[in-house]
Write a protein that holds these residues in place. Structure first.
Motif, PDB file in Angstrom:
ATOM      1  N   UNK A  12      -0.952   6.448  -1.998  1.00 31.74           N
ATOM      2  CA  UNK A  12      -0.206   7.307  -3.151  1.00 31.74           C
ATOM      3  C   UNK A  12      -1.024   8.841  -3.495  1.00 31.74           C
ATOM      4  N   UNK A  13      -0.298   9.743  -3.948  1.00 30.21           N
ATOM      5  CA  UNK A  13      -0.584  10.811  -4.592  1.00 30.21           C
ATOM      6  C   UNK A  13      -1.068  10.344  -5.984  1.00 30.21           C
ATOM      7  N   UNK A  14      -2.140  11.360  -6.534  1.00 30.52           N
ATOM      8  CA  UNK A  14      -2.701  10.989  -7.724  1.00 30.52           C
ATOM      9  C   UNK A  14      -1.529  10.511  -8.882  1.00 30.52           C
ATOM     10  N   UNK A  15      -1.788   9.594  -9.582  1.00 33.85           N
ATOM     11  CA  UNK A  15      -0.728   9.362 -10.530  1.00 33.85           C
ATOM     12  C   UNK A  15       0.188   8.642 -10.137  1.00 33.85           C
ATOM     13  N   UNK A  16       0.736   8.537  -8.719  1.00 33.89           N
ATOM     14  CA  UNK A  16       1.792   7.749  -8.456  1.00 33.89           C
ATOM     15  C   UNK A  16       1.396   6.138  -8.424  1.00 33.89           C
ATOM     16  N   UNK A  17       2.271   5.221  -8.730  1.00 32.57           N
ATOM     17  CA  UNK A  17       2.025   3.848  -8.454  1.00 32.57           C
ATOM     18  C   UNK A  17       3.343   3.147  -8.394  1.00 32.57           C
ATOM     19  N   UNK A  18       3.514   2.776  -7.145  1.00 34.49           N
ATOM     20  CA  UNK A  18       4.376   1.940  -6.802  1.00 34.49           C
ATOM     21  C   UNK A  18       4.692   0.217  -7.174  1.00 34.49           C
ATOM     22  N   UNK A  19       5.667   0.057  -7.756  1.00 34.71           N
ATOM     23  CA  UNK A  19       5.872  -1.117  -8.361  1.00 34.71           C
ATOM     24  C   UNK A  19       7.068  -1.951  -7.762  1.00 34.71           C
ATOM     25  N   UNK A  20       6.999  -2.956  -7.233  1.00 35.06           N
ATOM     26  CA  UNK A  20       8.113  -3.905  -6.653  1.00 35.06           C
ATOM     27  C   UNK A  20       8.128  -5.114  -7.253  1.00 35.06           C
ATOM     28  N   UNK A  21       9.566  -5.880  -7.161  1.00 33.92           N
ATOM     29  CA  UNK A  21       9.523  -6.925  -7.946  1.00 33.92           C
ATOM     30  C   UNK A  21       9.243  -8.078  -7.130  1.00 33.92           C
TER      31      UNK A  21
END
Length: 136
Positions: A12-21
């Motif tokens: 991910x790019x800086x500061x990006x966080x992916x959240x999934x269920x």
């Protein structure tokens, strides 16, 4: 510090966080104090072996805990490169064991045994050269 790339996922790019269920019904059931995962998020971690940073991706966590049924206490401590290297070493060790058990090996099997043994010695996984020295 270097950031290791994953073979399937893009960092991910800086500061990006992916959240999934998450789906607790698909996870190994545990009792408190451990909990099942309701959601997964990309985690930046440091590899225990090479000390480089890597991401333990949300999709990867979902696979570990819901498909493979790893315990929620299981943690990813090695980067993808170090994990692959460990898998290769384990395969070589298994091949070495099988070749070593062969009572009447062919010339090809003896050659392969030497290659596998010398590779394991180079990798620091085997120190006893006596078994391969006998074949010379």
């Amino acid at each position: 510090m270097d950031l290791v790339n994953h073979p399937r996922f893009k960092n991910p790019k800086n500061g990006e966080v992916k959240i999934i269920s998450g789906d607790p019904s698909k996870q190994k059931q545990v009792t408190r104090p451990q909990r099942n995962y309701i959601e997964y998020a990309d985690l930046k971690k440091e590899c225990r072996k090479c000390n480089r940073y890597f991401y333990f991706f949300a999709e990867e966590q979902k696979y570990w805990y819901e498909e493979l049924k790893f315990s929620p206490s299981a943690d990813c401590v090695f980067c993808p490169e170090c994990r692959q290297a460990r898998i290769k070493v384990k395969k070589l060790q298994k091949e070495y064991e099988l070749l070593q058990k062969n009572e009447t090996p062919s010339d090809d099997k003896i050659r392969r045994f030497r290659i596998v043994a010398k590779t394991l010695i180079k990798l620091g996984c085997m120190k006893d050269r006596s078994k391969i020295d006998k074949l010379d």
